[in-house]
Design an enzyme around this catalytic site. Structure first.
Site, mmCIF file in Angstrom:
data_model
loop_
_atom_site.group_PDB
_atom_site.id
_atom_site.type_symbol
_atom_site.label_atom_id
_atom_site.label_comp_id
_atom_site.label_asym_id
_atom_site.label_seq_id
_atom_site.Cartn_x
_atom_site.Cartn_y
_atom_site.Cartn_z
ATOM 1 N N LYS A 36 0.807 -1.129 -0.025
ATOM 2 C CA LYS A 36 -0.172 -0.054 0.125
ATOM 3 C C LYS A 36 0.845 1.262 0.051
ATOM 4 O O LYS A 36 2.151 1.302 0.284
ATOM 5 C CB LYS A 36 -0.855 -0.026 1.278
ATOM 6 C CG LYS A 36 -0.372 0.071 2.469
ATOM 7 C CD LYS A 36 -1.071 -0.204 3.662
ATOM 8 C CE LYS A 36 -0.551 -0.551 5.091
ATOM 9 N NZ LYS A 36 -0.853 0.705 6.210
ATOM 10 N N ARG A 135 -10.271 0.243 14.750
ATOM 11 C CA ARG A 135 -10.049 0.854 13.452
ATOM 12 C C ARG A 135 -11.110 0.131 12.537
ATOM 13 O O ARG A 135 -12.250 0.102 12.793
ATOM 14 C CB ARG A 135 -8.552 0.852 13.035
ATOM 15 C CG ARG A 135 -8.354 1.841 12.432
ATOM 16 C CD ARG A 135 -6.701 1.995 12.003
ATOM 17 N NE ARG A 135 -6.176 0.859 11.399
ATOM 18 C CZ ARG A 135 -4.857 0.752 10.819
ATOM 19 N NH1 ARG A 135 -3.996 1.517 10.869
ATOM 20 N NH2 ARG A 135 -4.460 -0.266 10.026
ATOM 21 N N TYR A 269 15.334 30.071 7.174
ATOM 22 C CA TYR A 269 14.384 31.109 7.781
ATOM 23 C C TYR A 269 14.261 31.100 9.470
ATOM 24 O O TYR A 269 14.556 30.219 10.167
ATOM 25 C CB TYR A 269 12.903 30.292 7.482
ATOM 26 C CG TYR A 269 12.364 30.662 6.055
ATOM 27 C CD1 TYR A 269 12.503 31.764 5.260
ATOM 28 C CD2 TYR A 269 12.014 29.505 5.240
ATOM 29 C CE1 TYR A 269 11.945 31.909 4.034
ATOM 30 C CE2 TYR A 269 11.604 29.565 4.037
ATOM 31 C CZ TYR A 269 11.822 30.787 3.474
ATOM 32 O OH TYR A 269 11.454 30.960 2.094
ATOM 33 N N MET A 322 10.792 24.502 2.084
ATOM 34 C CA MET A 322 10.055 23.728 1.106
ATOM 35 C C MET A 322 10.675 22.679 0.049
ATOM 36 O O MET A 322 10.573 21.626 -0.045
ATOM 37 C CB MET A 322 8.955 24.466 0.335
ATOM 38 C CG MET A 322 7.778 23.721 -0.470
ATOM 39 S SD MET A 322 6.845 24.819 -1.373
ATOM 40 C CE MET A 322 5.936 25.847 -0.214
HETATM 41 C C1 PLP Z 1 -4.193 -4.089 7.709
HETATM 42 C C2 PLP Z 1 -2.646 -3.911 7.715
HETATM 43 N N1 PLP Z 1 -1.788 -5.031 7.566
HETATM 44 C C3 PLP Z 1 -0.524 -4.993 7.659
HETATM 45 C C4 PLP Z 1 -0.022 -3.869 7.583
HETATM 46 C C5 PLP Z 1 1.431 -3.979 7.535
HETATM 47 O O1 PLP Z 1 2.127 -3.102 8.700
HETATM 48 P P1 PLP Z 1 3.722 -3.034 9.074
HETATM 49 O O2 PLP Z 1 4.087 -2.221 8.047
HETATM 50 O O3 PLP Z 1 3.643 -2.466 10.514
HETATM 51 O O4 PLP Z 1 4.211 -4.529 8.732
HETATM 52 C C6 PLP Z 1 -0.712 -2.796 7.594
HETATM 53 C C7 PLP Z 1 0.061 -1.437 7.829
HETATM 54 O O5 PLP Z 1 -0.126 -0.610 8.759
HETATM 55 C C8 PLP Z 1 -2.094 -2.664 7.623
HETATM 56 O O6 PLP Z 1 -2.582 -1.498 7.859
#
Ligand code: PLP
Length: 387
Positions: A36, A135, A269, A322
């Site tokens: 992701k 969550r 800055y 920036m």
């Molecule tokens: C649902 C879920 N599974 C697995 C992971 C992987 O986590 P990590 O990067 O701590 O291994 C994440 C990341 O936040 C996640 O949201």
């Protein structure tokens, strides 16, 4: 090479090796590499391919669009799971792309049903239970309540319930009581789901930290993210090398200016850094727009984020801007515009790491790599091929 005066060099061999180390830590489980957020900033498709080459038989993508993009790029072999979407998401596309879809609520089951009927193919569904993170995921009660509808759709051939999973709140503190408690709740829900007649293919709970430290959480599949990219999920327990990991990303830049200034010169800055002596300043053309955290700005008393210049490490002098940061290279500096400096990398030879930047900015290494800006080119190398 791009004209941009900086880059993130991503070593695909490191990603392959990290996945293979993670598999060795969880010998009874398959590995889902979590890709992701553009593979934690490393680049979705090249990183995913490297993870698969390293032994990942699953890929995990939070967003539906990321999961579909992997298939569109021609990644056909591994299973792909997606889990984070709101009503109206393109679930039909995901199902047609042969992506496993997570269901965390009754409305989601309804939308998956409609999408599967529209696609004319059985949707593979994984149920997500919230065992204590509060969550995503259905509460155990809500999950048990939606189970009859899910199993009825399975009997009709509209969906196939293939997995049950959850996510830990404190996996990075392996002895914390919530780890055991969440595993216990997971076990109870699992027993209920299986007793109701679900024939699950995979049960999974472990992120990177649990993969490396909590074998009891491995089940059939582990779901590491950060460790795939070679960063330690538990820096207080050990760095990457302790777990057989190698950081995959090195961020480097060319100095855009080098100049002599007098003692007492205010730098950047607000002049929160003032040179203590006549010295040489170097300008690094990366700033907070590129993901360099402004919280890693430096003062005389607190050096900012570390940068490797030649064989030494100097802290950012003054505010992170920036597009740029300034380094105090010292009175005898021999550097010139165009010389390459390294913000973070493998840490070999004592160079700075993403973890060092995280400490300097009061955050975690996850944020350092995932926030690397879009305009910083990702350059792929393969240290095993000498590419
Ligand atoms: C649902 C879920 N599974 C697995 C992971 C992987 O986590 P990590 O990067 O701590 O291994 C994440 C990341 O936040 C996640 O949201």
């Amino acid at each position: 090479m791009s004209q941009f005066p900086a880059r993130a060099v991503v070593d695909l061999a490191a990603i392959r090796g990290n996945v293979s180390s993670l598999a060795a830590h969880a010998p009874s489980a398959q590995v889902m590499a979590v890709v992701k957020a553009d593979a934690y900033g490393h680049g979705l498709v090249p990183s995913a391919r490297a993870a698969v080459a390293g032994g990942a038989s699953w890929l995990g993508a939070a967003q539906v669009s990321e999961a579909v993009e992997l298939r569109r790029a021609g990644i056909v072999e591994p299973r792909i799971l997606t889990w984070l979407y709101a009503p109206g998401a393109p679930l039909r596309e995901a199902i047609e792309a042969d992506v496993d879809v997570t269901v965390s609520a009754a409305w989601a089951l309804d939308e998956v049903e409609a999408a599967a009927r529209a696609a004319g193919r059985t949707a593979r569904v994984q149920l997500k239970v919230d065992t204590g993170l509060s969550r995503n995921g259905a509460t155990p009660a809500d999950l048990v309540a939606l189970l009859p509808a899910a199993l009825a759709l399975q009997a009709e051939g509209v969906i196939d319930v293939v997995g049950l999973w959850s996510h830990l709140a404190l996996a990075d503190e392996p002895t914390h009581p919530t780890v055991r408690l969440q595993a216990q709740v997971f076990g109870e829900v699992l027993a209920t789901v299986e007793a109701a007649g679900a024939r699950l293919e995979v049960r999974h709970l472990a992120n990177s930290a649990a993969t490396l430290t909590t074998p009891a959480a491995h089940y059939d599949l582990v779901r590491p993210g950060i460790a795939v990219y070679g960063l330690s999920p538990v820096p207080q327990l050990g760095g990457p090398e302790e777990f057989g990991l190698v950081p995959a990303m090195t961020v480097e830049a060319e100095l855009a200016n080098v100049k002599h200034v007098h003692a007492g010169s205010g730098v950047s800055y607000a002049h929160q850094y003032v040179t203590a002596r006549d010295t040489v300043l170097g300008l690094v053309p990366l700033g907070y727009a590129d993901g360099v955290p402004r919280h890693a700005s430096g003062t005389q008393d607190h050096p900012g984020g570390p940068v490797r210049v030649g064989g030494r490490t100097v802290g950012v002098a003054g505010r992170v801007c920036m597009d740029q940061v300034v380094l105090d290279l010292g009175p005898d500096a021999a550097e010139q515009a165009g010389d390459t400096v390294e913000l973070f990398g493998t840490g070999a030879d004592g160079g700075p790491t993403a973890e060092d930047w995280a400490r300097a900015a009061g955050t975690i290494s996850y944020e350092i790599v995932t926030r690397l800006g879009a305009r910083v080119p990702r350059v792929y190398v393969d240290s095993e091929e000498g590419a």
